[in-house]
Design a protein around this motif. Structure first.
Motif, short mmCIF file in Angstrom:
data_model
loop_
_atom_site.label_atom_id
_atom_site.label_comp_id
_atom_site.label_asym_id
_atom_site.label_seq_id
_atom_site.Cartn_x
_atom_site.Cartn_y
_atom_site.Cartn_z
N LEU A 84 -13.26 -1.54 1.22
CA LEU A 84 -12.68 -0.20 1.25
C LEU A 84 -13.73 0.86 0.94
CD1 LEU A 84 -9.23 -0.74 -0.53
CD2 LEU A 84 -9.84 -1.01 1.88
N THR A 87 -16.12 1.92 3.89
CA THR A 87 -15.62 2.92 4.82
C THR A 87 -15.84 4.34 4.29
OG1 THR A 87 -13.93 1.35 5.51
CG2 THR A 87 -13.60 3.65 6.13
N GLY A 120 -10.64 0.97 9.37
CA GLY A 120 -10.82 1.97 8.32
C GLY A 120 -11.59 3.16 8.85
N TYR A 134 -6.75 3.55 6.05
CA TYR A 134 -6.87 2.13 6.38
C TYR A 134 -5.61 1.64 7.09
CZ TYR A 134 -10.18 2.64 2.50
OH TYR A 134 -11.17 3.08 1.67
#
Length: 544
Positions: A84, A87, A120, A134
């Motif tokens: 995560l 991104t 993402g 996302y």
């Protein structure tokens, strides 16, 4: 589910962009974004992570598609690390057929449903990153396509503008709330509350406005005269508040510099006095301290503190808002204090008038009666009558002494908020009536440690001591010393003729009784021709 036609997809995208920009609430805006993205790409899961612009930490995480029980098993929301985070901070879209094969993938937490396809996209506007959008698990087991990436990119651009607008709106709303509170507190502070109640109002309103867990106000203009006056958000021991070592605190630095300061954790900052811990209150972490600035300078500080798990609320507060609120409150307090001083001055002027009348009229008449009776007793041939007249003269003399003590007591304002000023004023008053000029010395934090409980006795004993020195000592010098520590000590020394061995202890007995009633002592050191020193000593409540 069948793929939508290009026309249908364009219409859905247009509807989504319009829907995203149709709300100014940040939370609602984020929810609209993830709902629109999930519908557009026909994905099972969608989420958005919003970043704090100053710390780049995830402050808000909104997701759809994951059952509540699964969210409960996972516990904490993602912190923006691993896949995560890639991104967000690479600033490029990331599209994967199987996210578990990516080198940044660090595994799923316990209870997390399985996921494979992943898309993402960072949310950016004008080189500012607001977060990331996302999506995972496109229905039918299909991977996300380049067209999907393009569609989400358009939505992310619109989302960035919507998030920026929502944040600007939230900031504008917060500023408006602070301004409304500033106007409201002006009315309240000008309504006649005493100083402590007014400070409590300031702390209470600031804590609510800043959504803080605790607030407190320190007053004073110098490092060695600072006092924690009020606490909001918890019940604090007033005696413990008076003994906090604030000379090297952040409050002292703010008062000295006149500039706001922020602390990430008061437990580990060497400059911070951990007020909650010192007062036995629940632990707190981040803190904002702003000065109370009046027309005469900085007169104190306002502190706002938060629990460790509410750091995002702390970071969302613009220190300029409580700083302006505190500055305005300080000016209102100054005006209220000026009004209170005028009222006190009127009372003191009235007391001065009464004191002058007692001295110039009542005492002089009684003194004339004493002289007449004394002359009459010397001319009387009847010993019993002469003795009765002498007794009457002694009674009148005691009455005159009582009136003199009352005159001095009239100069002492009970429950004064500034005992040091009251002592100075009482000594100054004595200078106007005595033939000598007393000197005055303070030792220790008298203003901080001597409270309203001890003040009346201190002022009464000082008034009696100065009265005795002025009437009986025939001194050239009188020295007054007041010390505050574990004990309150008053010492009055003169270089007069000293006290005789046998002396009526009417006034001295009163001073001794005031000391013994508080568990203290009263001592007299005197020798003929070598002056007198009286020492009145009592324990302080804060030092017991």
């Amino acid at each position: 589910m069948q793929d939508r036609s290009p026309a249908d997809r364009q219409q859905l995208l247009l509807d989504a962009v319009l829907a995203v920009g149709g709300d100014l609430s940040l939370q609602s805006t984020l929810e609209r974004i993830v709902d629109a993205a999930r519908e557009l790409l026909d994905a099972e899961y969608a989420a958005i992570a919003a970043l704090d612009e100053d710390t780049s930490q995830v402050t808000t995480f909104v997701q759809v598609g994951m059952p509540q029980e699964a969210q409960g098993r996972i516990g904490h929301v993602p912190r923006g690390r691993g896949l995560l985070g890639a991104t967000m901070f690479v600033h490029e879209p990331l599209r994967l057929d199987d996210l578990t094969t990516h080198p940044y993938f660090g595994g799923f937490p316990d209870g997390h449903p399985p996921m494979h396809s992943f898309l993402g996209v960072p949310i950016r506007v004008k080189n500012r990153t607001f977060g990331s959008l996302y999506l995972s698990e496109k229905n039918g087991g299909r991977p996300f396509s380049a067209e999907d990436e393009e569609v989400v990119g358009v939505l992310a651009g619109a989302a960035g503008v919507a998030i920026e607008n929502a944040r600007l709106y939230e900031e504008s709303r917060r500023r408006g709330t602070w301004l409304e509170a500033t106007a409201a507190i002006t009315t309240r502070l000008m309504g006649g509350d005493d100083a402590t109640e007014a400070l409590q109002t300031v702390a209470d309103r600031a804590r609510v406005l800043a959504d803080a867990d605790m607030a407190w106000v320190v007053v004073g203009e110098a490092r060695d005269a600072l006092e924690l006056k009020v606490v909001s958000g918890a019940n604090a021991d007033l005696q413990a508040m008076r003994t906090l070592p604030l000379e090297r605190s952040i409050a002292a630095e703010v008062i000295e510099s006149g500039e706001p300061m922020s602390v990430d954790d008061i437990r580990i900052d060497d400059r911070a006095v951990d007020v909650p811990a010192r007062l036995g209150l629940p632990p707190l972490g981040p803190m904002i301290v702003v000065p109370l600035v009046s027309s005469t300078g900085v007169v104190g500080s306002l502190s706002l503190s938060y629990r460790y798990d509410r750091s995002e609320v702390f970071r969302a507060v613009d220190p300029a808002l409580p700083a302006r609120f505190a500055e305005h409150a300080a000016v209102c307090l100054e005006v209220a204090q000026g009004r209170e001083n005028q009222e006190r001055l009127a009372v003191l002027e009235d007391r001065d008038r009464i004191g002058r009348d007692l001295h110039d009229l009542v005492i002089q008449r009684l003194f004339a009666v004493c002289l007449g009776l004394d002359a009459l007793s010397r001319r009387s041939d009847d010993e019993k009558v002469a003795n009765r007249i002498t007794e009457a003269v002694d009674e009148l003399d005691s009455t005159i002494k009582d009136i003199r003590r009352t005159i001095f007591a009239l100069g002492a304002v009970e429950a004064s908020t500034d005992i040091q000023s009251e002592v100075s004023r009482l000594v100054e008053r004595a200078r106007q009536t005595m033939k000598v000029v007393p000197s005055l010395t303070f030792e220790g934090p008298v203003r901080t440690l001597v409270g309203t409980d001890e003040a009346p006795d201190l002022l009464a004993v000082l008034g009696e001591a100065l009265s005795n020195a002025g009437r009986h000592a025939h001194a050239r010098h009188v020295d007054v010393r007041v010390e505050a520590g574990d004990e309150l000590v008053l010492a009055v020394t003169d270089d007069g003729r000293g006290m005789p061995v046998s002396i009526a202890e009417s006034g001295l007995a009163n001073m001794r009784e005031r000391a013994e009633r508080r568990g203290g002592t009263f001592e007299i050191y005197t020798a003929e021709g070598e002056g007198t020193r009286i020492v009145w000593r009592v324990p302080l409540a804060a030092g017991r």
